[in-house]
Every structure is written in C-alpha cells, then in structure tokens.
Write a protein that holds these residues in place. Structure first.
Motif, PDB file in Angstrom:
ATOM      1  N   PHE A 165      39.494  -4.108  49.012  1.00 26.89           N
ATOM      2  CA  PHE A 165      38.060  -3.924  48.832  1.00 26.89           C
ATOM      3  C   PHE A 165      37.764  -2.589  48.155  1.00 26.89           C
ATOM      4  CE2 PHE A 165      33.806  -2.621  49.909  1.00 26.89           C
ATOM      5  CZ  PHE A 165      33.068  -3.778  49.688  1.00 26.89           C
ATOM      6  N   CYS A 166      38.406  -1.521  48.621  1.00 27.69           N
ATOM      7  CA  CYS A 166      38.168  -0.206  48.014  1.00 27.69           C
ATOM      8  C   CYS A 166      38.573  -0.208  46.541  1.00 27.69           C
ATOM      9  CB  CYS A 166      38.933   0.876  48.767  1.00 27.69           C
ATOM     10  SG  CYS A 166      38.251   1.272  50.397  1.00 27.69           S
ATOM     11  N   GLY A 167      39.692  -0.861  46.232  1.00 30.41           N
ATOM     12  CA  GLY A 167      40.141  -0.927  44.847  1.00 30.41           C
ATOM     13  C   GLY A 167      39.180  -1.719  43.980  1.00 30.41           C
ATOM     14  N   ALA A 168      38.725  -2.882  44.489  1.00 29.85           N
ATOM     15  CA  ALA A 168      37.796  -3.699  43.716  1.00 29.85           C
ATOM     16  C   ALA A 168      36.467  -2.974  43.534  1.00 29.85           C
ATOM     17  CB  ALA A 168      37.573  -5.035  44.429  1.00 29.85           C
ATOM     18  N   ASN A 169      36.041  -2.230  44.550  1.00 28.66           N
ATOM     19  CA  ASN A 169      34.781  -1.505  44.438  1.00 28.66           C
ATOM     20  C   ASN A 169      34.861  -0.388  43.405  1.00 28.66           C
ATOM     21  OD1 ASN A 169      32.019  -1.029  45.626  1.00 28.66           O
ATOM     22  ND2 ASN A 169      32.909   0.994  45.953  1.00 28.66           N
ATOM     23  N   THR A 170      36.057   0.178  43.260  1.00 30.84           N
ATOM     24  CA  THR A 170      36.228   1.277  42.304  1.00 30.84           C
ATOM     25  C   THR A 170      36.501   0.775  40.894  1.00 30.84           C
ATOM     26  OG1 THR A 170      37.152   2.658  44.073  1.00 30.84           O
ATOM     27  CG2 THR A 170      37.519   3.386  41.811  1.00 30.84           C
ATOM     28  N   TYR A 171      37.375  -0.219  40.775  1.00 29.59           N
ATOM     29  CA  TYR A 171      37.851  -0.633  39.459  1.00 29.59           C
ATOM     30  C   TYR A 171      37.259  -1.948  38.970  1.00 29.59           C
ATOM     31  CZ  TYR A 171      41.398   2.686  41.024  1.00 29.59           C
ATOM     32  OH  TYR A 171      42.038   3.792  41.518  1.00 29.59           O
ATOM     33  N   GLY A 172      36.686  -2.742  39.884  1.00 27.92           N
ATOM     34  CA  GLY A 172      36.211  -4.064  39.501  1.00 27.92           C
ATOM     35  C   GLY A 172      34.864  -4.038  38.803  1.00 27.92           C
ATOM     36  N   PRO A 173      34.542  -5.109  38.072  1.00 27.26           N
ATOM     37  CA  PRO A 173      33.280  -5.142  37.311  1.00 27.26           C
ATOM     38  C   PRO A 173      32.037  -5.210  38.193  1.00 27.26           C
ATOM     39  CG  PRO A 173      34.384  -7.272  37.228  1.00 27.26           C
ATOM     40  CD  PRO A 173      35.343  -6.324  37.875  1.00 27.26           C
ATOM     41  N   PHE A 174      32.189  -5.603  39.459  1.00 29.90           N
ATOM     42  CA  PHE A 174      31.042  -5.706  40.349  1.00 29.90           C
ATOM     43  C   PHE A 174      30.990  -4.575  41.367  1.00 29.90           C
ATOM     44  CE2 PHE A 174      32.109 -10.067  39.053  1.00 29.90           C
ATOM     45  CZ  PHE A 174      30.941 -10.389  38.386  1.00 29.90           C
ATOM     46  N   GLY A 175      31.840  -3.592  41.211  1.00 30.72           N
ATOM     47  CA  GLY A 175      31.889  -2.484  42.154  1.00 30.72           C
ATOM     48  C   GLY A 175      30.711  -1.534  41.999  1.00 30.72           C
ATOM     49  N   ASP A 176      30.516  -0.718  43.016  1.00 33.73           N
ATOM     50  CA  ASP A 176      29.448   0.298  43.005  1.00 33.73           C
ATOM     51  C   ASP A 176      29.981   1.560  43.681  1.00 33.73           C
ATOM     52  OD1 ASP A 176      27.104   1.722  42.883  1.00 33.73           O
ATOM     53  OD2 ASP A 176      26.122   0.625  44.516  1.00 33.73           O
ATOM     54  N   PRO A 177      30.866   2.293  42.980  1.00 34.47           N
ATOM     55  CA  PRO A 177      31.465   3.486  43.601  1.00 34.47           C
ATOM     56  C   PRO A 177      30.445   4.502  44.087  1.00 34.47           C
ATOM     57  CG  PRO A 177      32.610   2.900  41.569  1.00 34.47           C
ATOM     58  CD  PRO A 177      31.385   2.048  41.625  1.00 34.47           C
ATOM     59  N   ASP A 178      29.330   4.651  43.365  1.00 34.86           N
ATOM     60  CA  ASP A 178      28.328   5.645  43.761  1.00 34.86           C
ATOM     61  C   ASP A 178      27.581   5.231  45.025  1.00 34.86           C
ATOM     62  OD1 ASP A 178      28.989   7.254  41.608  1.00 34.86           O
ATOM     63  OD2 ASP A 178      27.518   6.312  40.284  1.00 34.86           O
ATOM     64  N   GLY A 179      27.482   3.932  45.252  1.00 32.52           N
ATOM     65  CA  GLY A 179      26.767   3.462  46.423  1.00 32.52           C
ATOM     66  C   GLY A 179      27.697   3.117  47.579  1.00 32.52           C
ATOM     67  N   PHE A 180      28.936   3.557  47.483  1.00 33.22           N
ATOM     68  CA  PHE A 180      29.937   3.209  48.495  1.00 33.22           C
ATOM     69  C   PHE A 180      29.578   3.805  49.850  1.00 33.22           C
ATOM     70  CE2 PHE A 180      33.729   4.174  50.943  1.00 33.22           C
ATOM     71  CZ  PHE A 180      34.422   2.978  50.901  1.00 33.22           C
ATOM     72  N   SER A 181      29.789   3.022  50.892  1.00 31.97           N
ATOM     73  CA  SER A 181      29.586   3.489  52.268  1.00 31.97           C
ATOM     74  C   SER A 181      30.776   3.057  53.105  1.00 31.97           C
ATOM     75  CB  SER A 181      28.292   2.907  52.850  1.00 31.97           C
ATOM     76  OG  SER A 181      28.285   3.039  54.267  1.00 31.97           O
TER      77      SER A 181
END
Length: 200
Positions: A165-181
């Motif tokens: 999940f962390c990887g997809a949130n960072t590298y994936g097209p649907f991720g939102d690294p800035d909004g990560f919680s």
C-alpha cells in the motif's frame, strides 16, 4: 566575489570513491540518472578526470550512489526502535509513517534504479535492491510479530500488504503522497472499509 571550485585534500582511492558517491547522491535526487560527470566533479570539488581514476564509467558511479542512497538501514534502525510495548495499532502507525517517509524521500531514486536496471540489464544491482527489500520486510514483520495471534493473516503477510500500500501510494498513478496518513492506512489494513453494525 569570484566563485571558486571547492578543492578537497588528496584522498586514498576508497575514500575518494566514498566522497564521489556522497557528492552524487544529492544530484540524483535533483536530476535522476541524467546527470553529467561535470556536475558530479563540481559537487565533489575535483577535476572531472578524477572520477575515472576510481570508477570505470559514470554508470558505475551512479549505480554505487543509488545503492548507497537506497540503503534501508536507517529505516530499519528506526523500526527497531519502535516500542514493542505499545498496542499493535500504535506500533503500526509509527512503522507505516517510517516506511512512507522512506518511500516518499526516495521516489526519484527508485525511478533511477529501475532505469539503470532495465537499461543496463544489471542483475547485480537488482539482486542488491531485492536484498534491501527483504531486510525492510523482515524489520517491519518484527514490529508486528508479537501480536500475530490477533491477525487473520501471518505477520509477514501483513507487512507485505502494508509495504504494498505504501509503495502504491507513493509510486502508483492513484497515490496521494501529500495526503498520506499513517492512521488511515493502518485503519484500512486492520479495520477494512465495511461499516459494521454498532460502528459510528
């Protein structure tokens, strides 16, 4: 004032290698692998030819710098410091934030690593990066292990899902690294998304 290149004292070959690698890492964060030996030499305060006195090619230097920059040991050390006496949810939130910080901070370097491996068919670098992933996975599994009896999946499988999940949130097209919680991520992992009766 005239800008003068910063000169460093003469170093032994291994020290010179380390100095060049250290100077290259910030450039990789900024430019990816498309940096020049001139940029590296200026950052290191050496003549451009010095690079080839200790590295056969620019690619060899870049590979060493990528491997060094992606060393998971600082994150592993931080995971080892997570208090095992805390409740599972609190431990997981802290661990998730550490993993996310690592992924987010190295996003461009991971892209550079993939580019090097694919372009150069570099099996050795691929193997070293795989070993790094295994080390990170083992450290995260250890954070979870004490409460394995509470989980429907083994701690190692839970660690894999969290990393995925962390990887997809960072590298994936649907991720939102800035909004990560970290709390939301752990809630998704432990609680799911289904509203249950009696749940607010």
């Amino acid at each position: 004032m005239e800008n003068r290149r910063r000169r460093v004292p003469a170093l032994a070959p291994e020290e010179r290698r380390e100095a060049l690698v250290a100077a290259t890492i910030p450039l990789l964060h900024e430019h990816g692998v498309d940096l020049s030996t001139r940029q590296i030499a200026q950052a290191a305060g050496v003549a451009e030819g010095t690079i080839f006195g200790v590295f056969e090619t620019k690619t060899a230097l870049v590979v060493c710098a990528v491997i060094k920059a992606l060393d998971p040991q600082p994150t592993i050390d931080a995971l080892n410091q997570v208090d095992r006496g805390l409740p599972l949810r609190e431990r997981l939130v802290r661990a998730t934030e550490l993993v996310h910080a690592r992924f987010a901070g190295n996003a461009q370097l991971m892209g550079a690593a993939r580019k090097l491996i694919i372009a150069g068919k570099d099996g050795e670098t691929a193997a070293r990066l795989a070993t790094n992933r295994e080390r990170l996975h083992a450290a995260l599994t250890d954070v979870i292990a004490a409460d394995g009896a509470q989980l429907r999946r083994p701690p190692a499988a839970v660690a894999s899902l969290l990393l995925l999940f962390c990887g997809a949130n960072t590298y994936g097209p649907f991720g939102d690294p800035d909004g990560f919680s970290g709390e939301d991520t752990v809630s998704l992992l432990l609680d799911g998304l289904l509203i249950r009766r009696g749940t607010p």
